[in-house]
Design an enzyme around this catalytic site. Structure first.
Site, PDB file in Angstrom:
ATOM      1  N   THR A 134       0.679  -1.317  -0.096  1.00  0.00           N
ATOM      2  CA  THR A 134      -0.096  -0.112   0.093  1.00  0.00           C
ATOM      3  C   THR A 134       0.874   1.315  -0.124  1.00  0.00           C
ATOM      4  O   THR A 134       2.264   1.253   0.562  1.00  0.00           O
ATOM      5  CB  THR A 134      -0.939   0.114   1.113  1.00  0.00           C
ATOM      6  OG1 THR A 134      -1.379   1.384   1.491  1.00  0.00           O
ATOM      7  CG2 THR A 134      -0.057  -0.355   2.593  1.00  0.00           C
ATOM      8  N   ASP A 135       0.509   2.350  -0.419  1.00  0.00           N
ATOM      9  CA  ASP A 135       1.017   3.695  -0.336  1.00  0.00           C
ATOM     10  C   ASP A 135       1.205   4.159   0.858  1.00  0.00           C
ATOM     11  O   ASP A 135       1.779   5.285   1.398  1.00  0.00           O
ATOM     12  CB  ASP A 135       0.285   4.727  -1.350  1.00  0.00           C
ATOM     13  CG  ASP A 135      -1.048   4.994  -0.999  1.00  0.00           C
ATOM     14  OD1 ASP A 135      -1.640   4.123   0.105  1.00  0.00           O
ATOM     15  OD2 ASP A 135      -1.622   5.992  -1.449  1.00  0.00           O
ATOM     16  N   GLU A 136       0.371   3.649   2.081  1.00  0.00           N
ATOM     17  CA  GLU A 136       0.372   4.118   3.430  1.00  0.00           C
ATOM     18  C   GLU A 136       1.414   3.949   4.129  1.00  0.00           C
ATOM     19  O   GLU A 136       1.624   4.631   4.836  1.00  0.00           O
ATOM     20  CB  GLU A 136      -0.907   3.233   4.143  1.00  0.00           C
ATOM     21  CG  GLU A 136      -2.347   3.997   3.470  1.00  0.00           C
ATOM     22  CD  GLU A 136      -3.622   3.339   4.108  1.00  0.00           C
ATOM     23  OE1 GLU A 136      -3.370   3.394   5.212  1.00  0.00           O
ATOM     24  OE2 GLU A 136      -4.525   2.994   3.412  1.00  0.00           O
ATOM     25  N   TYR A 159      -1.680  -0.194  10.985  1.00  0.00           N
ATOM     26  CA  TYR A 159      -1.831  -1.224   9.619  1.00  0.00           C
ATOM     27  C   TYR A 159      -0.564  -0.862   8.878  1.00  0.00           C
ATOM     28  O   TYR A 159       0.052  -1.757   8.522  1.00  0.00           O
ATOM     29  CB  TYR A 159      -3.323  -0.640   9.079  1.00  0.00           C
ATOM     30  CG  TYR A 159      -3.150  -0.897   7.544  1.00  0.00           C
ATOM     31  CD1 TYR A 159      -3.162  -2.285   7.141  1.00  0.00           C
ATOM     32  CD2 TYR A 159      -3.270  -0.122   6.548  1.00  0.00           C
ATOM     33  CE1 TYR A 159      -3.336  -2.501   5.700  1.00  0.00           C
ATOM     34  CE2 TYR A 159      -3.438  -0.145   5.194  1.00  0.00           C
ATOM     35  CZ  TYR A 159      -3.231  -1.659   4.864  1.00  0.00           C
ATOM     36  OH  TYR A 159      -3.440  -2.036   3.510  1.00  0.00           O
ATOM     37  N   LYS A 163       2.241  -3.160   7.264  1.00  0.00           N
ATOM     38  CA  LYS A 163       2.531  -3.615   5.784  1.00  0.00           C
ATOM     39  C   LYS A 163       3.889  -3.040   5.554  1.00  0.00           C
ATOM     40  O   LYS A 163       4.570  -3.684   4.751  1.00  0.00           O
ATOM     41  CB  LYS A 163       1.617  -2.504   5.059  1.00  0.00           C
ATOM     42  CG  LYS A 163       0.260  -2.986   5.137  1.00  0.00           C
ATOM     43  CD  LYS A 163       0.007  -4.476   4.523  1.00  0.00           C
ATOM     44  CE  LYS A 163       0.219  -4.835   2.922  1.00  0.00           C
ATOM     45  NZ  LYS A 163      -0.185  -6.063   2.388  1.00  0.00           N
TER      46      LYS A 163
HETATM   47  P1  NAD Z   1      -9.355  -7.620   2.152  1.00  0.00           P
HETATM   48  O1  NAD Z   1      -9.332  -7.288   3.686  1.00  0.00           O
HETATM   49  O2  NAD Z   1     -10.805  -7.254   1.666  1.00  0.00           O
HETATM   50  O3  NAD Z   1      -8.951  -8.994   1.954  1.00  0.00           O
HETATM   51  C1  NAD Z   1      -7.886  -9.637   2.686  1.00  0.00           C
HETATM   52  C2  NAD Z   1      -8.230 -11.235   2.230  1.00  0.00           C
HETATM   53  O4  NAD Z   1      -7.175 -11.848   3.175  1.00  0.00           O
HETATM   54  C3  NAD Z   1      -9.610 -11.864   3.000  1.00  0.00           C
HETATM   55  O5  NAD Z   1      -9.989 -12.541   2.025  1.00  0.00           O
HETATM   56  C4  NAD Z   1      -9.043 -12.633   4.142  1.00  0.00           C
HETATM   57  O6  NAD Z   1     -10.129 -13.822   4.352  1.00  0.00           O
HETATM   58  C5  NAD Z   1      -7.768 -13.047   3.986  1.00  0.00           C
HETATM   59  N1  NAD Z   1      -7.041 -13.319   5.064  1.00  0.00           N
HETATM   60  C6  NAD Z   1      -6.797 -12.167   5.946  1.00  0.00           C
HETATM   61  N2  NAD Z   1      -5.876 -13.245   6.966  1.00  0.00           N
HETATM   62  C7  NAD Z   1      -5.379 -14.318   6.140  1.00  0.00           C
HETATM   63  C8  NAD Z   1      -4.780 -15.339   6.554  1.00  0.00           C
HETATM   64  N3  NAD Z   1      -4.000 -15.491   7.900  1.00  0.00           N
HETATM   65  N4  NAD Z   1      -4.561 -16.472   5.972  1.00  0.00           N
HETATM   66  C9  NAD Z   1      -5.122 -16.544   4.640  1.00  0.00           C
HETATM   67  N5  NAD Z   1      -5.989 -15.578   4.129  1.00  0.00           N
HETATM   68  C10 NAD Z   1      -6.144 -14.447   4.913  1.00  0.00           C
HETATM   69  O7  NAD Z   1      -8.245  -6.597   1.723  1.00  0.00           O
HETATM   70  P2  NAD Z   1      -8.171  -5.985   0.407  1.00  0.00           P
HETATM   71  O8  NAD Z   1      -8.545  -4.488   0.444  1.00  0.00           O
HETATM   72  O9  NAD Z   1      -8.621  -6.895  -0.771  1.00  0.00           O
HETATM   73  O10 NAD Z   1      -6.433  -5.821   0.223  1.00  0.00           O
HETATM   74  C11 NAD Z   1      -5.487  -6.917  -0.292  1.00  0.00           C
HETATM   75  C12 NAD Z   1      -4.243  -6.448  -0.357  1.00  0.00           C
HETATM   76  O11 NAD Z   1      -4.007  -5.335  -0.878  1.00  0.00           O
HETATM   77  C13 NAD Z   1      -3.748  -6.202   1.105  1.00  0.00           C
HETATM   78  O12 NAD Z   1      -2.262  -6.654   1.270  1.00  0.00           O
HETATM   79  C14 NAD Z   1      -3.671  -4.706   1.421  1.00  0.00           C
HETATM   80  O13 NAD Z   1      -2.876  -4.294   2.071  1.00  0.00           O
HETATM   81  C15 NAD Z   1      -3.278  -4.213  -0.046  1.00  0.00           C
HETATM   82  N6  NAD Z   1      -4.018  -2.823  -0.338  1.00  0.00           N
HETATM   83  C16 NAD Z   1      -5.103  -2.669  -0.393  1.00  0.00           C
HETATM   84  C17 NAD Z   1      -5.587  -1.379  -0.796  1.00  0.00           C
HETATM   85  C18 NAD Z   1      -7.119  -1.191  -0.511  1.00  0.00           C
HETATM   86  O14 NAD Z   1      -7.519   0.162  -0.794  1.00  0.00           O
HETATM   87  N7  NAD Z   1      -7.960  -1.919  -0.222  1.00  0.00           N
HETATM   88  C19 NAD Z   1      -4.787  -0.613  -1.243  1.00  0.00           C
HETATM   89  C20 NAD Z   1      -3.410  -0.811  -1.567  1.00  0.00           C
HETATM   90  C21 NAD Z   1      -2.947  -1.986  -1.065  1.00  0.00           C
HETATM   91  P1  TYD Z   2     -10.761   3.722   4.383  1.00  0.00           P
HETATM   92  O1  TYD Z   2     -11.666   3.440   3.399  1.00  0.00           O
HETATM   93  O2  TYD Z   2     -10.964   3.271   5.761  1.00  0.00           O
HETATM   94  O3  TYD Z   2      -9.316   3.585   3.821  1.00  0.00           O
HETATM   95  P2  TYD Z   2      -7.921   4.235   4.550  1.00  0.00           P
HETATM   96  O4  TYD Z   2      -7.896   4.792   5.839  1.00  0.00           O
HETATM   97  O5  TYD Z   2      -7.219   3.129   4.191  1.00  0.00           O
HETATM   98  O6  TYD Z   2      -7.499   5.608   3.497  1.00  0.00           O
HETATM   99  O7  TYD Z   2     -11.170   5.682   4.706  1.00  0.00           O
HETATM  100  C1  TYD Z   2     -10.939   6.405   3.611  1.00  0.00           C
HETATM  101  C2  TYD Z   2     -11.020   7.957   4.313  1.00  0.00           C
HETATM  102  O8  TYD Z   2     -12.164   7.980   4.770  1.00  0.00           O
HETATM  103  C3  TYD Z   2      -9.988   8.024   5.311  1.00  0.00           C
HETATM  104  O9  TYD Z   2      -9.318   9.355   5.172  1.00  0.00           O
HETATM  105  C4  TYD Z   2     -10.902   7.841   6.596  1.00  0.00           C
HETATM  106  C5  TYD Z   2     -12.219   8.432   6.183  1.00  0.00           C
HETATM  107  N1  TYD Z   2     -13.510   7.746   6.558  1.00  0.00           N
HETATM  108  C6  TYD Z   2     -14.218   8.566   7.451  1.00  0.00           C
HETATM  109  O10 TYD Z   2     -14.425   9.621   7.317  1.00  0.00           O
HETATM  110  N2  TYD Z   2     -15.375   7.824   7.793  1.00  0.00           N
HETATM  111  C7  TYD Z   2     -15.455   6.340   7.705  1.00  0.00           C
HETATM  112  O11 TYD Z   2     -16.400   5.844   8.430  1.00  0.00           O
HETATM  113  C8  TYD Z   2     -14.597   5.772   7.167  1.00  0.00           C
HETATM  114  C9  TYD Z   2     -14.682   4.197   7.083  1.00  0.00           C
HETATM  115  C10 TYD Z   2     -13.524   6.506   6.552  1.00  0.00           C
END
Ligand code: NAD
Ligand code: TYD
Length: 353
Positions: A134-136, A159, A163
């Site tokens: 992630t960019d975070e 988080y 990561k």
């Molecule tokens: P998500 O939470 O929707 O899905 C995570 C999946 O991992 C789930 O299906 C869960 O069951 C599985 N999982 C969790 N713990 C596990 C374990 N111990 N063993 C096997 N499976 C397990 O997450 P996402 O939003 O799809 O993110 C996927 C990846 O991309 C993550 O690594 C996250 O850090 C990264 N990422 C997410 C975003 C975003 O905006 N969602 C952005 C950049 C990077």
């Molecule tokens: P989120 O979807 O949780 O992603 P991330 O924290 O990984 O960026 O949140 C996106 C943005 O929205 C973040 O600045 C937090 C804000 N946010 C709210 O203001 N209210 C909410 O209920 C949630 C879930 C997020």
């Protein structure tokens, strides 16, 4: 080629699994997921009967299980997405994030390293451990500037710290054991199949049900949004064309202040639900800010576009409308997911196979 994709029942993983299964019928795709609250096999129901798709329920933190799985299947490559992914949950329970994101990743690295060392002759195709991040990890920006691949890590939440730690281990395994790795760091994703705890699906759900929209602080935090299918396309490009040992930032140069995004979402929802203009926006409620809330994320994805010719396919307004349409057409998915029913149904189905 046998590819292990971890976290394929999650939000982004489901789109990656679907893309690989459909686009590469010659690859055998193994989706390993332990179906936490965020994992739903219902999200990939459409491909579950394809001949090149296999689901394995398992935990990436379990060394024996993962070692046996590698021994049986001799995977050529890993695309690692499994993680705990929600910042608010990480504030409540940081240890869970260390277990899954740090220990789970190191366990996978170790198993891949050992398997690929003991079977070098199996290496007919390129081997790759591709870690999705992630960019975070780069921390929080002020009003100016972008994250580039060389921006020093400065994670601010449990988080992002977990990561960042996992990214460091991936690089350490490359440096120390010559494990062939690639890392990509993507901005915030949105689109179908996202668990309704994240901003966009939660707010769609709340608008539909006339519930308050809890905007943290003043809503002035900025996020850089990418349609999830564009992220999956970028992962495909990097998997096939990326250089071993490299990092790629993924993003669409699409920054939005939270409050502006929420207002746009409210406008779209008014239209879709045939409500009077301004009706949904009345639900906006400013609430106490998230602890340590990162101010701004913004990705510079120039390296990916110039070196690997990847570009996002969708404009945000179009992507957001598509996303709203999907959630409105899949109300059942949303209610099953939040109640856990879908998960139980699919777990049972797999347990009986
Ligand atoms: P998500 O939470 O929707 O899905 C995570 C999946 O991992 C789930 O299906 C869960 O069951 C599985 N999982 C969790 N713990 C596990 C374990 N111990 N063993 C096997 N499976 C397990 O997450 P996402 O939003 O799809 O993110 C996927 C990846 O991309 C993550 O690594 C996250 O850090 C990264 N990422 C997410 C975003 C975003 O905006 N969602 C952005 C950049 C990077
Ligand atoms: P989120 O979807 O949780 O992603 P991330 O924290 O990984 O960026 O949140 C996106 C943005 O929205 C973040 O600045 C937090 C804000 N946010 C709210 O203001 N209210 C909410 O209920 C949630 C879930 C997020």
């Amino acid at each position: 080629m046998k590819i292990l994709i971890t976290g394929g029942a999650g939000f982004i993983g489901s789109h990656v699994v679907r893309l690989f299964v459909n686009k590469y019928p010659d690859y055998q795709i193994f989706n390993l997921d332990n179906l936490t609250y965020a994992g739903n096999l219902g999200s990939i129901r459409d491909i579950e009967n394809q001949a090149n798709y296999h689901f394995v329920k398992g935990d990436i933190t379990d060394p024996d299980f993962m070692q046996d799985l590698f021994a049986v299947h001799q995977f050529s490559a890993v695309i690692h997405l499994a993680a705990e992914s929600h910042v608010d949950r990480s504030i409540l329970n940081p240890i869970e994030f260390v277990k899954t994101n740090v220990l789970g990743t190191v366990n996978l690295l170790n198993v891949a390293k050992n398997a690929w060392k003991t079977n070098p002759s199996e290496d007919t195709k390129r081997r790759l451990f591709y870690h999705i991040s992630t960019d975070e990890v780069y921390g929080s920006l002020g009003e100016e500037g972008f994250f580039v691949e060389t921006t020093p890590y400065d994670p601010q939440s449990p988080y992002s710290a977990s990561k960042a730690s996992s990214d460091h281990f991936v690089r350490a395994y490359h440096n120390t054991y010559k494990l062939p790795v690639i890392i990509s760091n993507c901005s915030n994703n949105y689109g179908p199949n996202q668990f309704p705890e994240k901003l966009i699906p939660l707010f769609i759900h709340n608008i539909q049900n006339n519930k308050p929209l809890p905007v943290y602080g003043k809503g002035e935090n900025v996020r850089d949004w990418l349609y999830v299918i564009d992220h999956a396309r970028a992962i495909d490009t990097i998997f096939h064309q990326g250089k071993i040992g490299e990092t790629y930032n993924i993003g669409g140069f699409n920054e939005w202040k939270n409050i502006d995004l929420v207002k746009l979402l409210c406008q779209i929802m008014d239209k879709k639900l045939n409500r009077a203009e301004g009706e949904s926006a009345k639900l906006i409620t400013y609430v106490t800010d998230r602890a340590g809330h990162d101010h701004r994320y913004a990705i510079d994805a120039t390296k990916l576009s110039t070196e690997l010719a990847w570009q996002p396919s969708l404009q945000f307004e179009e992507g957001l409308e598509k996303t709203v349409d999907w959630y409105l057409a899949n109300e059942k998915w949303l209610s099953y997911v939040t109640s856990g029913e879908y998960q139980k149904y699919y777990e049972l189905q797999y347990a009986n196979r």
